[in-house]
Enzyme design. Structure first.
Site, PDB file in Angstrom:
ATOM      1  CD  GLN A 197       2.877 -16.514  12.538  1.00  0.00           C
ATOM      2  OE1 GLN A 197       3.015 -15.540  13.051  1.00  0.00           O
ATOM      3  NE2 GLN A 197       2.372 -16.847  10.855  1.00  0.00           N
ATOM      4  CG  ASP A 238       4.813 -17.063   2.891  1.00  0.00           C
ATOM      5  OD1 ASP A 238       5.899 -16.324   3.703  1.00  0.00           O
ATOM      6  OD2 ASP A 238       4.384 -17.779   2.509  1.00  0.00           O
ATOM      7  CG  ASN A 248       8.947 -14.189   5.410  1.00  0.00           C
ATOM      8  OD1 ASN A 248       8.824 -14.972   5.523  1.00  0.00           O
ATOM      9  ND2 ASN A 248       9.325 -13.528   6.099  1.00  0.00           N
TER      10      ASN A 248
HETATM   11  O1  MRU Z   1       1.317 -17.445   7.608  1.00  0.00           O
HETATM   12  P1  MRU Z   1       2.110 -17.686   7.696  1.00  0.00           P
HETATM   13  O2  MRU Z   1       2.699 -18.370   9.014  1.00  0.00           O
HETATM   14  O3  MRU Z   1       2.411 -19.024   6.833  1.00  0.00           O
HETATM   15  O4  MRU Z   1       3.397 -17.584   7.100  1.00  0.00           O
HETATM   16  C1  MRU Z   1       5.021 -18.181   7.320  1.00  0.00           C
HETATM   17  C2  MRU Z   1       5.959 -16.990   6.600  1.00  0.00           C
HETATM   18  O5  MRU Z   1       6.088 -16.148   6.801  1.00  0.00           O
HETATM   19  C3  MRU Z   1       7.539 -17.577   5.950  1.00  0.00           C
HETATM   20  O6  MRU Z   1       8.396 -16.836   6.748  1.00  0.00           O
HETATM   21  C4  MRU Z   1       7.125 -18.454   5.136  1.00  0.00           C
HETATM   22  O7  MRU Z   1       6.527 -19.150   4.565  1.00  0.00           O
HETATM   23  C5  MRU Z   1       8.770 -19.273   5.413  1.00  0.00           C
HETATM   24  S1  MRU Z   1       8.507 -20.672   5.672  1.00  0.00           S
HETATM   25  C6  MRU Z   1       9.782 -21.962   4.812  1.00  0.00           C
END
Ligand code: MRU
Length: 348
Positions: A197, A238, A248
């Site tokens: 990401q 999260d 997170n």
């Molecule tokens: O697996 P993902 O890509 O959904 O994980 C996202 C994250 O861990 C982000 O840091 C979190 O959702 C915060 S988004 C504002």
């Protein structure tokens, strides 16, 4: 603004985050099952974006239903909510959004609403969540931007940006606001194995905005901190437990320990919809285990020997003791978080 997700007359349109940064493609979800699929496959991801997507999924479910009244729609509504809630377990924003739709539906049902009214109110509620999310990101950005240094390197992990929200971002919103405040920030983006990401999404959206960005491999942060290149860390969340522990993206915990060791401030930026005071500590946060293939393969090519053991937890929990402050749209919280979170919750 980056079009993470948008309601259209045909359904919900998502920018396909599995294809970025090299291809900009869109996926149209025309029913709630398709919304559930795009959440599971991470066409859309990031806690706030997942929550609002689920709300639109519920609205789509009502639009496609043949029921004539809220009363008759009730069993179908339960199935829709259960399907969407079963997509990803860690980001509490998903359950927050579904609970909000459930509370609205309970009221509509008690009022004897027609399906026309249900459809209209569901869509209005999903639109409200969308707008509130952008507003929350902008407000937390303004609070958090003040905390960043006048100049220097800021490390972030995963993507907590416009692509993870309805726009602007949480951690990246803080960075955007600091840049708008005239600060000379250079972002270091952890690549964020295995889904990348950071390398793919954070790098792409910051470059779209002309913000100086360098991608680093996840194992480079310690050495950059030691060299004095990183002045501050800011990440998203999260789910934030009642004591300030937070889940997170996997690897966040490593960064928090490194920041502590090097005396670098470590901030967590998240909207109030990410705070889960019903979960007492980080130990009670459910951690999603994703497919081994995300680790074994890259770009369709196998990297690891056949049959080797694979572990792929998508998130980790950072203990509150490593968190310098939690930045929300209601204000900036400091330790002890059990007290500051409770106070801010009561203040509303
Ligand atoms: O697996 P993902 O890509 O959904 O994980 C996202 C994250 O861990 C982000 O840091 C979190 O959702 C915060 S988004 C504002």
């Amino acid at each position: 603004m980056i079009p993470t997700l948008a309601w259209t007359p045909e359904g919900v349109r998502f920018i396909d985050q599995t294809k970025l940064p090299l291809e900009t493609e869109y996926v149209l979800a025309t029913d709630y099952e398709q919304v559930a699929d795009v959440i599971v496959t991470m066409v859309v991801r990031g806690a706030p974006a997942i929550g609002v997507s689920a709300a639109y999924g519920v609205a789509l479910g009502a639009n496609r239903s043949k029921a004539e009244s809220a009363e008759r729609f009730a069993p179908e509504f339960e199935r829709i909510c259960a399907r969407l809630a079963g997509t990803r377990p860690t980001a509490v924003n998903l359950f927050w959004a579904i609970d909000r739709m459930k509370a609205l539906f309970a009221k509509l049902r008690a009022d004897g609403a027609t399906m026309e009214q249900v459809r209209e109110k569901f869509l209005a509620e999903a639109h409200a969540m969308y707008e509130e999310d952008i507003a929350a990101c902008k407000t937390m950005g303004a609070f958090g931007g003040e905390l960043l240094p006048e100049e220097g390197g800021v490390l972030t992990h995963c993507n907590a940006g416009a692509l993870a929200t309805c726009g602007y971002g949480t951690a990246l919103g803080v960075i955007r606001a600091a840049v708008e405040q005239g600060k000379r920030i250079h972002v270091y983006a952890d690549e964020t194995r295995p889904f990348l990401q950071g390398a793919r999404l954070t790098a792409w959206e910051l470059m779209e905005d002309g913000i100086d960005t360098t991608v680093i491999c996840d194992n480079m942060a310690a050495s950059l901190m030691k060299a004095g290149k990183i002045k501050t860390v800011v990440v998203g969340a999260d789910r934030i437990a009642a004591n300030g522990d937070f889940a997170n993206k996997i690897g966040t915990y490593n960064v928090a320990i490194l920041a502590k060791e090097h005396g670098i401030p470590f901030y967590c930026a998240a909207p109030w919809s990410t705070i889960d005071t019903a979960t007492p500590t980080g130990d009670a946060i459910p951690i999603e285990e994703r497919s081994a293939r995300e680790v074994t393969h890259h770009g369709g090519k196998q990297l690891t020997p056949h049959g080797v053991g694979i572990c792929n937890p998508a998130f980790d929990v950072t203990p509150a003791k490593y968190v310098t402050a939690i930045i929300t749209e209601r204000g900036v919280l400091r330790a002890p978080y059990t007290e500051s979170l409770k106070e801010m919750e009561l203040a509303g």
